[in-house]
Design an enzyme around this catalytic site. Structure first.
Site, PDB file in Angstrom:
ATOM      1  N   ASP A  88       0.812  -1.225   0.000  1.00 53.86           N
ATOM      2  CA  ASP A  88       0.000   0.000   0.000  1.00 53.86           C
ATOM      3  C   ASP A  88       0.845   1.275   0.000  1.00 53.86           C
ATOM      4  O   ASP A  88       0.677   2.148   0.858  1.00 53.86           O
ATOM      5  CB  ASP A  88      -0.942   0.000   1.205  1.00 53.86           C
ATOM      6  CG  ASP A  88      -1.588  -1.345   1.471  1.00 53.86           C
ATOM      7  OD1 ASP A  88      -1.863  -2.053   0.499  1.00 53.86           O
ATOM      8  OD2 ASP A  88      -1.808  -1.684   2.645  1.00 53.86           O
ATOM      9  N   HIS A 146       0.059  -2.253  14.100  1.00 49.98           N
ATOM     10  CA  HIS A 146       0.259  -2.545  12.681  1.00 49.98           C
ATOM     11  C   HIS A 146      -0.754  -1.705  11.916  1.00 49.98           C
ATOM     12  O   HIS A 146      -1.939  -2.044  11.845  1.00 49.98           O
ATOM     13  CB  HIS A 146       0.067  -4.029  12.387  1.00 49.98           C
ATOM     14  CG  HIS A 146       0.413  -4.402  10.974  1.00 49.98           C
ATOM     15  ND1 HIS A 146       1.712  -4.493  10.519  1.00 49.98           N
ATOM     16  CD2 HIS A 146      -0.377  -4.689   9.902  1.00 49.98           C
ATOM     17  CE1 HIS A 146       1.717  -4.835   9.242  1.00 49.98           C
ATOM     18  NE2 HIS A 146       0.456  -4.958   8.843  1.00 49.98           N
ATOM     19  N   LYS A 196     -13.139  -7.191   9.478  1.00 44.23           N
ATOM     20  CA  LYS A 196     -14.307  -6.547  10.062  1.00 44.23           C
ATOM     21  C   LYS A 196     -14.274  -5.061   9.720  1.00 44.23           C
ATOM     22  O   LYS A 196     -13.235  -4.520   9.382  1.00 44.23           O
ATOM     23  CB  LYS A 196     -14.328  -6.725  11.579  1.00 44.23           C
ATOM     24  CG  LYS A 196     -14.359  -8.169  12.048  1.00 44.23           C
ATOM     25  CD  LYS A 196     -14.347  -8.240  13.576  1.00 44.23           C
ATOM     26  CE  LYS A 196     -14.366  -9.680  14.060  1.00 44.23           C
ATOM     27  NZ  LYS A 196     -14.348  -9.770  15.548  1.00 44.23           N
ATOM     28  N   ASN A 232     -16.639   0.728   5.381  1.00 43.72           N
ATOM     29  CA  ASN A 232     -15.459   0.397   6.180  1.00 43.72           C
ATOM     30  C   ASN A 232     -14.460   1.551   6.135  1.00 43.72           C
ATOM     31  O   ASN A 232     -14.012   1.952   5.066  1.00 43.72           O
ATOM     32  CB  ASN A 232     -14.813  -0.879   5.625  1.00 43.72           C
ATOM     33  CG  ASN A 232     -13.805  -1.476   6.580  1.00 43.72           C
ATOM     34  OD1 ASN A 232     -13.712  -1.094   7.734  1.00 43.72           O
ATOM     35  ND2 ASN A 232     -13.024  -2.428   6.077  1.00 43.72           N
ATOM     36  N   GLU A 283     -11.444  -1.940  -3.074  1.00 45.29           N
ATOM     37  CA  GLU A 283     -10.835  -1.184  -1.988  1.00 45.29           C
ATOM     38  C   GLU A 283      -9.829  -0.184  -2.549  1.00 45.29           C
ATOM     39  O   GLU A 283      -9.681  -0.033  -3.760  1.00 45.29           O
ATOM     40  CB  GLU A 283     -10.145  -2.121  -0.995  1.00 45.29           C
ATOM     41  CG  GLU A 283      -9.026  -2.947  -1.584  1.00 45.29           C
ATOM     42  CD  GLU A 283      -8.430  -3.943  -0.575  1.00 45.29           C
ATOM     43  OE1 GLU A 283      -9.020  -4.126   0.498  1.00 45.29           O
ATOM     44  OE2 GLU A 283      -7.387  -4.528  -0.887  1.00 45.29           O
TER      45      GLU A 283
END
Length: 322
Positions: free
Chosen positions: A31, A85, A109, A148, A210
């Protein structure tokens, strides 16, 4: 003997050069996002305390101190016993300071939150170097939200208005207007759903989406997202899709005119014989050159996640390609 000596020297030089090039291409990251301060590039990525590296040539990188040697004090309230993390940061320079957004989450989650920290410089040798954490910008809760709060990306539009896009799985990619200080959601709240592949993580289908990143170019806002599965080494199916809009809040459409909010997206790059999957990109213009920065699961290194930086070009219809 002289010819042999020169040939041997040339062989040695090429061997060293190839070795250095290979080393530069095997930096382990997930990322990645990047920014340039003076003559130095700084790269931030997922890791313990947020991993940071620096480079002056985009090829050879050195480790810098992590952003958070100790976890932010608020994180345990979101994720109990949070291990520091930290996922998927984003970096932007505005109001004469650097804003670093980051996400913490319970894996699998939507027990998640996006925080932000600021610094006046990225140079650790500068006397003013100090990360100041400002806490939560947005938070998601199970059984309340179908979105999320991870994978943040901030863009400033043509009216100098800041927007935060974020999200994964669940109900897709969201966007919300921020206050001018970039530290909190603007009131009254203004929200948009900009991309969705329908279904959710609960469906068991490959509808994953995402990692939004918005890049302004050619009179358009380009929305990049990552599809399918990351973080599985050889089993990774990650790929990068793109759509565009004339306005930052959308609607975003792909090359065929399909709305990203209804499952659309044109594939920009996907896995091949060299990388099992590629994704979670950012995009920048440095010294007049456009770059796509992302990670790929290297087939030559047993699926290791490695840094990839590719020049991004544009076709006659102003769509990006590598």
């Amino acid at each position: 003997m002289k010819l042999y000596s020169k040939t041997k020297s040339l062989f040695f030089f090429l061997t060293v050069l190839i070795g250095l090039s290979s080393l530069a291409q095997s930096i382990s990251v997930h990322d990645p996002v990047m920014i340039k301060e003076k003559d130095t590039y700084y790269l931030f990525c997922t890791g313990k305390g947020i991993k940071c590296l620096s480079s002056t040539d985009l090829k050879n990188w050195k480790s810098e101190p992590v952003v958070f040697p100790e976890k932010p004090i608020w994180t345990d309230k979101v994720v109990p016993e949070f291990g520091n993390h930290i996922w998927a940061p984003d970096i932007i320079f505005h109001n004469n300071q650097y804003y670093l957004y980051y996400s913490i989450s319970a894996f699998g989650k939507n027990t998640s939150a996006i925080g932000v920290a600021t610094n006046s410089t990225l140079n650790v040798n500068d006397a003013n170097y100090k990360w100041v954490d400002h806490g939560i910008v947005v938070q998601s809760y199970p059984n309340r939200d179908e979105w999320n709060a991870i994978d943040p990306n901030v863009i400033i539009d043509e009216n100098n208005t800041p927007w935060l896009s974020f999200g994964s799985f669940w109900d897709g990619i969201k966007m919300v207007k921020l206050n001018s200080d970039l530290l909190s959601i603007a009131q009254p709240q203004e929200w948009y759903s900009v991309a969705n592949r329908k279904n959710t993580v609960h469906s068991g289908e490959t509808s994953a989406i995402e990692a939004p990143f918005i890049f302004k170019k050619n009179g358009y806002y380009y929305l990049f997202t990552s599809w399918d599965l990351c973080c599985k080494g050889k089993e990774s199916t990650y790929k990068i899709a793109v759509g565009r809009s004339k306005t930052v809040t959308g609607p975003y459409k792909d090359k065929e005119g399909k709305l990203l909010s209804q499952g659309g997206g044109s594939i920009l790059v996907k896995g091949d014989q060299d990388y099992y999957g590629v994704g979670h990109n950012s995009a920048y213009t440095f010294d007049g050159v456009d770059y796509l920065v992302f990670h790929g699961y290297n087939a030559m290194e047993n699926g290791k996640s490695t840094l990839l930086i590719k020049e991004m070009k544009w076709d006659s219809d102003f769509w990006p390609y590598l």
